[in-house]
Design a protein around this motif. Structure first.
Motif, PDB file in Angstrom:
ATOM      1  N   GLN A  64     -29.190  39.468 -23.515  1.00 11.99           N
ATOM      2  CA  GLN A  64     -28.588  38.863 -24.832  1.00 11.99           C
ATOM      3  C   GLN A  64     -29.759  37.856 -25.337  1.00 11.99           C
ATOM      4  N   PHE A  65     -30.063  37.733 -26.595  1.00 14.65           N
ATOM      5  CA  PHE A  65     -30.837  36.953 -27.127  1.00 14.65           C
ATOM      6  C   PHE A  65     -30.710  35.640 -27.280  1.00 14.65           C
ATOM      7  N   ALA A  66     -31.197  34.575 -26.817  1.00 18.95           N
ATOM      8  CA  ALA A  66     -30.807  33.161 -26.978  1.00 18.95           C
ATOM      9  C   ALA A  66     -32.217  32.302 -27.380  1.00 18.95           C
ATOM     10  N   GLY A  67     -31.673  31.099 -27.820  1.00 20.61           N
ATOM     11  CA  GLY A  67     -32.826  30.211 -28.090  1.00 20.61           C
ATOM     12  C   GLY A  67     -32.065  29.197 -29.324  1.00 20.61           C
ATOM     13  N   PHE A  68     -32.332  28.039 -29.071  1.00 22.50           N
ATOM     14  CA  PHE A  68     -31.951  27.143 -29.864  1.00 22.50           C
ATOM     15  C   PHE A  68     -32.256  25.433 -29.304  1.00 22.50           C
ATOM     16  N   GLY A  69     -32.610  24.617 -30.468  1.00 21.04           N
ATOM     17  CA  GLY A  69     -32.751  23.260 -29.897  1.00 21.04           C
ATOM     18  C   GLY A  69     -34.042  22.882 -29.209  1.00 21.04           C
ATOM     19  N   ARG A  70     -34.121  21.957 -28.306  1.00 20.12           N
ATOM     20  CA  ARG A  70     -35.305  21.651 -27.347  1.00 20.12           C
ATOM     21  C   ARG A  70     -35.233  22.851 -26.518  1.00 20.12           C
ATOM     22  N   SER A 344     -23.157  38.440 -31.526  1.00 18.59           N
ATOM     23  CA  SER A 344     -21.949  37.582 -31.515  1.00 18.59           C
ATOM     24  C   SER A 344     -21.216  37.660 -32.860  1.00 18.59           C
ATOM     25  N   MET A 345     -20.039  37.436 -32.766  1.00 16.61           N
ATOM     26  CA  MET A 345     -19.112  37.569 -34.081  1.00 16.61           C
ATOM     27  C   MET A 345     -19.313  36.651 -35.143  1.00 16.61           C
ATOM     28  N   ASP A 346     -19.781  35.417 -34.610  1.00 18.51           N
ATOM     29  CA  ASP A 346     -20.173  34.107 -35.453  1.00 18.51           C
ATOM     30  C   ASP A 346     -21.388  33.992 -35.806  1.00 18.51           C
ATOM     31  N   GLU A 347     -22.357  35.197 -35.718  1.00 20.31           N
ATOM     32  CA  GLU A 347     -23.575  34.789 -36.299  1.00 20.31           C
ATOM     33  C   GLU A 347     -23.990  34.593 -37.890  1.00 20.31           C
ATOM     34  N   PRO A 352     -24.963  31.625 -32.127  1.00 20.30           N
ATOM     35  CA  PRO A 352     -23.566  31.824 -31.514  1.00 20.30           C
ATOM     36  C   PRO A 352     -23.155  30.805 -30.422  1.00 20.30           C
ATOM     37  N   SER A 353     -21.915  30.705 -30.634  1.00 18.23           N
ATOM     38  CA  SER A 353     -21.461  29.634 -29.676  1.00 18.23           C
ATOM     39  C   SER A 353     -21.239  30.003 -28.099  1.00 18.23           C
ATOM     40  N   GLU A 354     -20.969  29.307 -27.231  1.00 22.09           N
ATOM     41  CA  GLU A 354     -21.314  29.906 -25.965  1.00 22.09           C
ATOM     42  C   GLU A 354     -19.959  30.871 -25.595  1.00 22.09           C
ATOM     43  N   ALA A 358     -20.587  34.912 -24.721  1.00 26.76           N
ATOM     44  CA  ALA A 358     -19.948  35.517 -23.781  1.00 26.76           C
ATOM     45  C   ALA A 358     -19.196  36.664 -24.045  1.00 26.76           C
ATOM     46  N   LEU A 359     -18.328  36.719 -25.077  1.00 22.71           N
ATOM     47  CA  LEU A 359     -17.591  37.838 -25.522  1.00 22.71           C
ATOM     48  C   LEU A 359     -18.593  38.955 -25.890  1.00 22.71           C
ATOM     49  N   ALA A 360     -19.772  38.671 -26.460  1.00 24.29           N
ATOM     50  CA  ALA A 360     -20.893  39.717 -26.671  1.00 24.29           C
ATOM     51  C   ALA A 360     -21.426  40.364 -25.347  1.00 24.29           C
ATOM     52  N   LEU A 361     -21.721  39.434 -24.544  1.00 25.63           N
ATOM     53  CA  LEU A 361     -21.987  39.953 -23.247  1.00 25.63           C
ATOM     54  C   LEU A 361     -20.933  40.760 -22.565  1.00 25.63           C
ATOM     55  N   ARG A 362     -19.684  40.251 -22.659  1.00 26.28           N
ATOM     56  CA  ARG A 362     -18.576  41.125 -22.045  1.00 26.28           C
ATOM     57  C   ARG A 362     -18.377  42.719 -22.631  1.00 26.28           C
ATOM     58  N   THR A 363     -18.753  42.603 -24.028  1.00 23.93           N
ATOM     59  CA  THR A 363     -18.989  43.860 -24.939  1.00 23.93           C
ATOM     60  C   THR A 363     -19.729  44.952 -23.917  1.00 23.93           C
ATOM     61  N   GLN A 364     -20.778  44.486 -23.497  1.00 23.47           N
ATOM     62  CA  GLN A 364     -21.629  45.405 -22.928  1.00 23.47           C
ATOM     63  C   GLN A 364     -21.251  45.710 -21.501  1.00 23.47           C
ATOM     64  N   GLN A 365     -20.718  44.789 -20.984  1.00 22.12           N
ATOM     65  CA  GLN A 365     -20.094  44.991 -19.486  1.00 22.12           C
ATOM     66  C   GLN A 365     -18.881  46.054 -19.430  1.00 22.12           C
ATOM     67  N   VAL A 366     -18.046  46.035 -20.642  1.00 25.35           N
ATOM     68  CA  VAL A 366     -16.939  46.947 -20.738  1.00 25.35           C
ATOM     69  C   VAL A 366     -17.403  48.267 -20.908  1.00 25.35           C
ATOM     70  N   LEU A 367     -18.429  48.385 -22.047  1.00 23.91           N
ATOM     71  CA  LEU A 367     -19.004  49.546 -22.263  1.00 23.91           C
ATOM     72  C   LEU A 367     -19.893  50.387 -20.610  1.00 23.91           C
ATOM     73  N   ALA A 368     -20.270  49.380 -20.319  1.00 21.32           N
ATOM     74  CA  ALA A 368     -20.908  50.011 -18.956  1.00 21.32           C
ATOM     75  C   ALA A 368     -20.146  50.506 -17.941  1.00 21.32           C
ATOM     76  N   HIS A 369     -18.806  49.833 -17.653  1.00 19.29           N
ATOM     77  CA  HIS A 369     -18.093  49.954 -16.575  1.00 19.29           C
ATOM     78  C   HIS A 369     -16.758  50.453 -16.782  1.00 19.29           C
ATOM     79  N   GLU A 370     -16.318  50.622 -18.115  1.00 21.62           N
ATOM     80  CA  GLU A 370     -14.862  51.202 -18.454  1.00 21.62           C
ATOM     81  C   GLU A 370     -14.810  52.170 -19.370  1.00 21.62           C
ATOM     82  N   THR A 371     -15.909  52.489 -19.731  1.00 19.83           N
ATOM     83  CA  THR A 371     -15.775  53.676 -20.969  1.00 19.83           C
ATOM     84  C   THR A 371     -16.132  54.962 -20.496  1.00 19.83           C
TER      85      THR A 371
END
Length: 535
Positions: A64-70, A344-347, A352-354, A358-371
């Motif tokens: 997941q891409f992340a970066g903001f602030g200090r 993330s849905m809010d971009e 993205p908020s925490e 987290a929901l975007a991360l869960r999207t990948q985990q569902v894809l990997a382990h449930e589909t």
């Protein structure tokens, strides 16, 4: 592209305007050789994937891409994502850093830490990755014009922490050509900009062998409005240009090609995206083996990261973005990506908020382990439609390659605005189709709902900019100005004599020179680029 009304049952087009028939069958593959054109997974031309077992043996890297602030703010987000099961870090830098500016430059006002993390010196890199085992966690950094500077800071910081460079794994984007095509975050003219890319490839090939020193990126080309075919062709053409320049430098193709990586967009049209990825692998394998004579199979394999399409996210009904991202992620996985970021849905509103990330991360985990999509390799392989579309992708890319050659090659096409014109024309055609409702976007030009209460979005701490500037000023006061001057003079000397600038940049990092000081020193030699109008 000739867009046709979506309501017509006889005529459909892909997202990029490719005509799609209602039914595909054996006649569409009359001249198709299953063995020659797709082969087996893990075997040339790698249409079905670069590994024999693909995800049956190992999942893609969830990055997941992340970066903001200090730096300390992003460090907290990194730790959160690792705790949530993320398997690699991907770093977003703020606009001043991307443009080679320090946080206290007047042009940085209002942008420090806003769209990514602020990095000015090696101290910021040390804080950014504090507590992260760099020899165990793969790190990606999305930066281009000053990429070689930031990479030098990263390696100097790793050395200070006692890390063995030969154990470091990760990727730095370092793809300046696509900046000239689409994203506009460039500093130097094309020729010396490419020289810096090759400097980093050469250095990492020798000293940081597990690192990917360039991520040849179609993502931003697509975000700017290109078709899938243009994204594919322009990206591979960029890669071909880097290969040629590395060979001219005297590097062996099999020494550096295995560490070239790619970065593609994952857009809404699932089958078009799958065909794009499959065609990319085959085209690259054929190019590297047959045109450049690479002997190692590792050189032939196109490895790619995918990110879901930021340009597809909508402010209307933002929760629907979760659905879009899930389908886009599935396309990337069905197409055989090696790592994946899900937006993330809010971009469309903010970073993205925490909760959203987290929901975007869960999207990948569902894809990997449930589909079940990881249960078999290349599950769409052999489909009349997918194989026909993959073949069409290759043909369209070849036509683009010829058009670039007709412009006089890569640098000439950059300088005359060819890429910008092509992308702008494609973007205009698509937007026209949307405006006419020939292409439907849920919540935008169809299936609309009245405005609802806004979703909660992340806000940047207003103390970020003054704090970062104060920190930078303390560093300027505490460092040796004589050492900084000496290292920057050495950097200019290396650039003037066409030496590899990485050793000088590593010394500058140790002396606590800033990003902008290093970029300005290089600009003293290379100059700064002012693009010609696209029309």
């Amino acid at each position: 592209m000739n867009f046709v009304a979506a309501e017509s049952p006889a005529f459909r087009t892909s997202l990029s305007g490719v005509p799609i028939k209602p039914l595909y069958g054996p006649a569409d593959l009359a001249d198709f050789s299953a063995q020659g054109e797709i082969g087996r997974p893990g075997q040339f031309p790698y249409t079905r994937g670069i590994h024999e077992s693909m995800y049956c043996g190992r999942l893609w890297t969830i990055r997941q891409f992340a970066g903001f602030g200090r730096p300390r703010d992003t460090n907290r987000r990194f730790r959160f994502l690792l705790d949530q099961g993320q398997t690699g870090l991907s770093t977003a830098f703020d606009l001043p850093t991307l443009m080679g500016l320090d946080s206290d430059d007047p042009r940085s006002v209002g942008e420090v830490g806003r769209l990514g993390v602020a990095v000015d010196t090696i101290d910021d890199i040390l804080a950014l990755f504090d507590g992260v085992d760099l020899q165990k966690v793969s790190v990606s950094m999305t930066i281009n014009a000053p990429a070689i500077v930031v990479m030098a800071f990263y390696l100097a910081a790793a050395r200070q922490r006692g890390c063995d460079w030969r154990q470091l794994r990760g990727t730095i984007q370092n793809d300046i050509l696509k900046e000239f095509h689409a994203q506009n975050e460039f500093v130097f003219p094309p020729e010396p900009s490419v020289r810096l890319v090759v400097d980093l490839i050469a250095f990492c090939t020798r000293y940081v062998p597990l690192w990917n020193p360039v991520s040849i990126s179609g993502y931003h080309i697509r975000e700017a409005g290109s078709t899938a075919q243009q994204e594919l062709a322009f990206t591979l053409a960029d890669g071909q240009h880097y290969v040629q320049k590395c060979l001219e430098r005297g590097l062996s193709i099999d020494a550096f090609a295995p560490r070239l990586s790619f970065f593609f967009n994952a857009h809404n049209d699932l089958f078009e995206e799958v065909a794009k990825y499959r065609a990319a692998r085959a085209l690259w394998a054929e190019m590297i083996r047959d045109d450049y004579g690479a002997k190692s199979e590792a050189s032939w394999k196109l490895r790619f990261h995918a990110q879901t399409a930021g340009c597809s996210l909508q402010a209307a009904q933002p929760e629907v973005n979760v659905v879009r991202v899930a389908y886009q992620a599935m396309a990337a996985v069905l197409g055989g990506c090696q790592s994946l970021h899900t937006n993330s849905m809010d971009e469309t509103f903010a970073l993205p908020s925490e909760q959203a990330v987290a929901l975007a991360l869960r999207t990948q985990q569902v894809l990997a382990h449930e589909t079940g999509v990881t249960n078999t390799v290349d599950p769409l392989g052999g489909s009349y439609f997918v194989e026909s579309f993959t073949h069409k992708m290759k043909q369209d890319a070849d036509a683009c390659f010829r058009a670039i050659a007709d412009q006089g090659g890569m640098i000439a096409a950059v300088e005359n605005g060819y890429f910008r014109r092509q992308i702008a024309d494609a973007a205009f055609e698509y937007q026209t189709a949307v405006d006419r409702k020939e292409k439907l976007i849920v919540g935008v030009n169809s299936f609309q709902q009245p405005d609802r209460d806004p979703i909660a979005v992340m806000e940047i701490d207003p103390s970020t900019e003054p704090d970062q500037i104060a920190s930078l000023q303390l560093i300027r006061q505490s460092r040796s100005r004589a050492d900084v001057t000496r290292s920057l003079d050495a950097l200019r000397h290396a650039a003037e004599h066409r030496d590899n600038v990485m050793p000088s940049l590593l010394q500058a990092a140790d002396d606590r020179a800033t990003v902008q000081e290093c970029v300005d020193a290089l600009a003293d030699v290379y100059g700064r680029f002012r693009p010609a109008a696209a029309w």
